[in-house]
Design a protein around this motif. Structure first.
Motif, short mmCIF file in Angstrom:
data_model
loop_
_atom_site.label_atom_id
_atom_site.label_comp_id
_atom_site.label_asym_id
_atom_site.label_seq_id
_atom_site.Cartn_x
_atom_site.Cartn_y
_atom_site.Cartn_z
N ILE A 1 -13.55 11.58 -8.74
CA ILE A 1 -12.36 10.88 -8.24
C ILE A 1 -12.51 10.60 -6.75
CG2 ILE A 1 -9.87 11.03 -7.89
CD1 ILE A 1 -9.77 12.78 -10.44
N ARG A 2 -13.04 11.56 -6.00
CA ARG A 2 -13.25 11.32 -4.57
C ARG A 2 -14.19 10.14 -4.34
NH1 ARG A 2 -13.98 17.17 -4.15
NH2 ARG A 2 -12.04 18.14 -3.42
N ASP A 3 -15.25 10.10 -5.13
CA ASP A 3 -16.21 9.00 -4.97
C ASP A 3 -15.57 7.66 -5.31
OD1 ASP A 3 -19.26 8.21 -4.76
OD2 ASP A 3 -18.46 7.20 -6.54
N LEU A 4 -14.82 7.62 -6.40
CA LEU A 4 -14.15 6.38 -6.80
C LEU A 4 -13.22 5.89 -5.69
CD1 LEU A 4 -13.35 4.26 -8.95
CD2 LEU A 4 -11.67 5.91 -9.81
N LEU A 5 -12.40 6.78 -5.15
CA LEU A 5 -11.46 6.39 -4.10
C LEU A 5 -12.18 5.95 -2.83
CD1 LEU A 5 -8.83 9.23 -4.65
CD2 LEU A 5 -8.48 6.80 -5.11
N SER A 6 -13.30 6.60 -2.53
CA SER A 6 -14.02 6.29 -1.30
C SER A 6 -14.67 4.91 -1.35
CB SER A 6 -15.09 7.35 -1.03
OG SER A 6 -16.18 7.22 -1.94
N ARG A 7 -14.90 4.38 -2.54
CA ARG A 7 -15.59 3.11 -2.67
C ARG A 7 -14.63 1.92 -2.80
NH1 ARG A 7 -19.48 4.53 -7.47
NH2 ARG A 7 -20.07 2.34 -7.28
N LEU A 8 -13.36 2.21 -2.67
CA LEU A 8 -12.35 1.16 -2.68
C LEU A 8 -11.87 0.90 -1.26
CD1 LEU A 8 -10.39 2.47 -5.76
CD2 LEU A 8 -11.46 0.22 -5.64
N PRO A 9 -11.36 -0.29 -0.99
CA PRO A 9 -10.79 -0.55 0.34
C PRO A 9 -9.53 0.29 0.54
CG PRO A 9 -10.33 -2.36 -1.15
CD PRO A 9 -11.28 -1.45 -1.87
N ASP A 10 -8.93 0.19 1.71
CA ASP A 10 -7.70 0.91 1.98
C ASP A 10 -6.63 0.46 1.00
OD1 ASP A 10 -5.53 2.23 2.95
OD2 ASP A 10 -5.45 1.19 4.88
N THR A 11 -6.21 1.38 0.14
CA THR A 11 -5.25 1.03 -0.90
C THR A 11 -3.85 1.55 -0.59
OG1 THR A 11 -5.81 3.02 -2.17
CG2 THR A 11 -7.06 1.01 -2.67
N THR A 12 -3.60 1.89 0.66
CA THR A 12 -2.30 2.43 1.02
C THR A 12 -1.20 1.37 0.90
OG1 THR A 12 -3.33 3.98 2.57
CG2 THR A 12 -0.96 3.60 2.81
N VAL A 13 -0.31 1.60 -0.01
CA VAL A 13 0.85 0.72 -0.19
C VAL A 13 2.08 1.61 -0.29
CG1 VAL A 13 1.99 -0.95 -1.69
CG2 VAL A 13 -0.49 -1.06 -1.38
N LEU B 1 -3.34 3.68 -5.43
CA LEU B 1 -4.24 2.65 -5.96
C LEU B 1 -3.52 1.76 -6.97
CD1 LEU B 1 -6.98 1.32 -6.65
CD2 LEU B 1 -7.42 3.26 -8.18
N SER B 2 -2.70 2.37 -7.81
CA SER B 2 -2.00 1.57 -8.83
C SER B 2 -1.04 0.59 -8.17
CB SER B 2 -1.26 2.49 -9.80
OG SER B 2 -0.18 3.15 -9.18
N ARG B 3 -0.37 1.01 -7.10
CA ARG B 3 0.53 0.08 -6.39
C ARG B 3 -0.27 -1.03 -5.72
NH1 ARG B 3 3.50 4.91 -4.80
NH2 ARG B 3 2.42 4.93 -2.81
N TRP B 4 -1.43 -0.67 -5.17
CA TRP B 4 -2.29 -1.65 -4.50
C TRP B 4 -2.77 -2.69 -5.50
CZ3 TRP B 4 -7.69 -2.46 -5.10
CH2 TRP B 4 -8.27 -3.28 -4.13
N LEU B 5 -3.12 -2.26 -6.70
CA LEU B 5 -3.57 -3.19 -7.72
C LEU B 5 -2.46 -4.18 -8.08
CD1 LEU B 5 -5.55 -0.81 -10.11
CD2 LEU B 5 -6.52 -2.57 -8.63
N LEU B 6 -1.25 -3.67 -8.22
CA LEU B 6 -0.14 -4.56 -8.56
C LEU B 6 0.13 -5.56 -7.43
CD1 LEU B 6 2.36 -2.04 -10.21
CD2 LEU B 6 1.01 -3.82 -11.35
N ARG B 7 0.00 -5.12 -6.19
CA ARG B 7 0.26 -6.02 -5.06
C ARG B 7 -0.83 -7.07 -4.91
NH1 ARG B 7 2.02 -4.02 0.91
NH2 ARG B 7 3.94 -3.72 -0.29
N THR B 8 -2.08 -6.68 -5.10
CA THR B 8 -3.20 -7.58 -4.84
C THR B 8 -3.66 -8.35 -6.07
OG1 THR B 8 -4.85 -5.85 -5.27
CG2 THR B 8 -4.03 -6.08 -2.99
N GLY B 9 -3.31 -7.85 -7.27
CA GLY B 9 -3.79 -8.48 -8.49
C GLY B 9 -5.24 -8.17 -8.80
N LYS B 10 -5.81 -7.18 -8.11
CA LYS B 10 -7.19 -6.80 -8.38
C LYS B 10 -7.31 -6.16 -9.76
CE LYS B 10 -9.01 -7.92 -4.35
NZ LYS B 10 -10.05 -8.97 -4.22
N ARG B 11 -8.53 -6.12 -10.27
CA ARG B 11 -8.82 -5.52 -11.57
C ARG B 11 -9.94 -4.49 -11.41
NH1 ARG B 11 -10.76 -10.80 -14.22
NH2 ARG B 11 -11.18 -11.21 -12.01
#
Length: 261
Positions: free
Chosen positions: A217-229, A24-34
């Motif tokens: 944590i499972r719920d948080l991750l499940s509510r985000l788009p595919d964050t695989t980076v 998720l942290s890598r995905w945030l850096l790539r997409t600029g999401k907050r």
């Protein structure tokens, strides 16, 4: 309540979730999401432990924990949400709020730290404020950690007896013990006013804190788009010389301490 989860089993279940959080942290850096995650609940519910489990392997420059103290005299005269706006993330960042603007709907309401008008205004403005955050692109998640009074009493007693945890117990916490039902009523009023389609609440059972952290944590991750980076391709080429020993010049005598001393 069922049998509590053993630490070994907990750690085995937590590790793959923490790997996803690193993704998720890598995905945030790539997409600029907050991302903003609010952790609310009664005293001793386990907010700090849940936050620590999330941020343990994340870059502290990217993942910020916000636990604001009592407002200063100046802050008390500002628009209520003003000091929280200052803590919101920039592109690529995640903010974990250990209590948030919902203090007004909980402790301030129950303990009389705000006026009835201030409380009513808060309930009216909060859905609008959160709509503004989401319309600006912030991914907002709101969690309430639930804990039964008997379990809360056990944790209060543990804090009182453990000198390493005694700092967590304040006079306000002691007074809150007598206000369990009042906090329940305040929570229900808060949920009724601020559980919206654009910013819903999620309640998590934290009578067993380890199970609660995993569920959250499972719920948080499940509510985000595919964050695989995929991680960047890095190599460590062989050194062209023998590894060097640390060298330094002492300006004055100092002690050299190691774990073996």
């Amino acid at each position: 309540m069922g049998k509590k989860l053993k630490r070994k089993d907990y750690e085995q279940e937590l590790e793959p979730l923490q790997l996803q959080l690193v993704n998720l942290s890598r995905w945030l850096l790539r997409t600029g999401k907050r991302v903003v995650v609010l952790f609310e609940g009664r005293d001793t519910a386990g907010k700090g432990g849940a936050i620590s489990a999330i941020r343990e392997h994340l870059n502290p420059r990217q993942c910020k924990v916000v636990a604001l103290p009592k407002p200063s005299d100046r802050e008390a005269t500002q628009w209520y949400f003003q000091r929280y706006v200052h803590q919101l993330p920039a592109a690529g960042e995640i903010v974990l709020m250990d209590r948030s603007w919902y203090n007004r709907a909980g402790v301030e309401r129950v303990m009389g730290y705000c006026t009835p008008d201030q409380y009513t205004t808060f309930l009216q403005q909060t859905p609008i404020f959160e709509r503004l955050l989401i319309d600006d692109g912030i991914l907002l998640f709101k969690y309430w950690l639930t804990v039964d009074q008997a379990q809360q009493e056990e944790r209060f007693a543990e804090r009182l007896d453990n000198p390493l945890k005694r700092w967590k117990l304040s006079p306000v916490d002691v007074e809150a013990r007598t206000q369990y039902q009042a906090y329940t009523d305040a929570r229900e009023a808060m949920l009724a006013a601020t559980h919206t389609h654009h910013a819903p609440w999620t309640l998590v059972d934290f009578n067993d804190q380890k199970r609660g952290r995993l569920a959250l944590i499972r719920d948080l991750l499940s509510r985000l788009p595919d964050t695989t980076v995929p991680p960047p391709d890095l190599e460590l080429p062989a050194l062209e010389h023998k590894p060097l020993k640390e060298s330094f010049t002492l300006l004055k005598p100092i002690s050299n301490v190691s774990d073996q001393d």
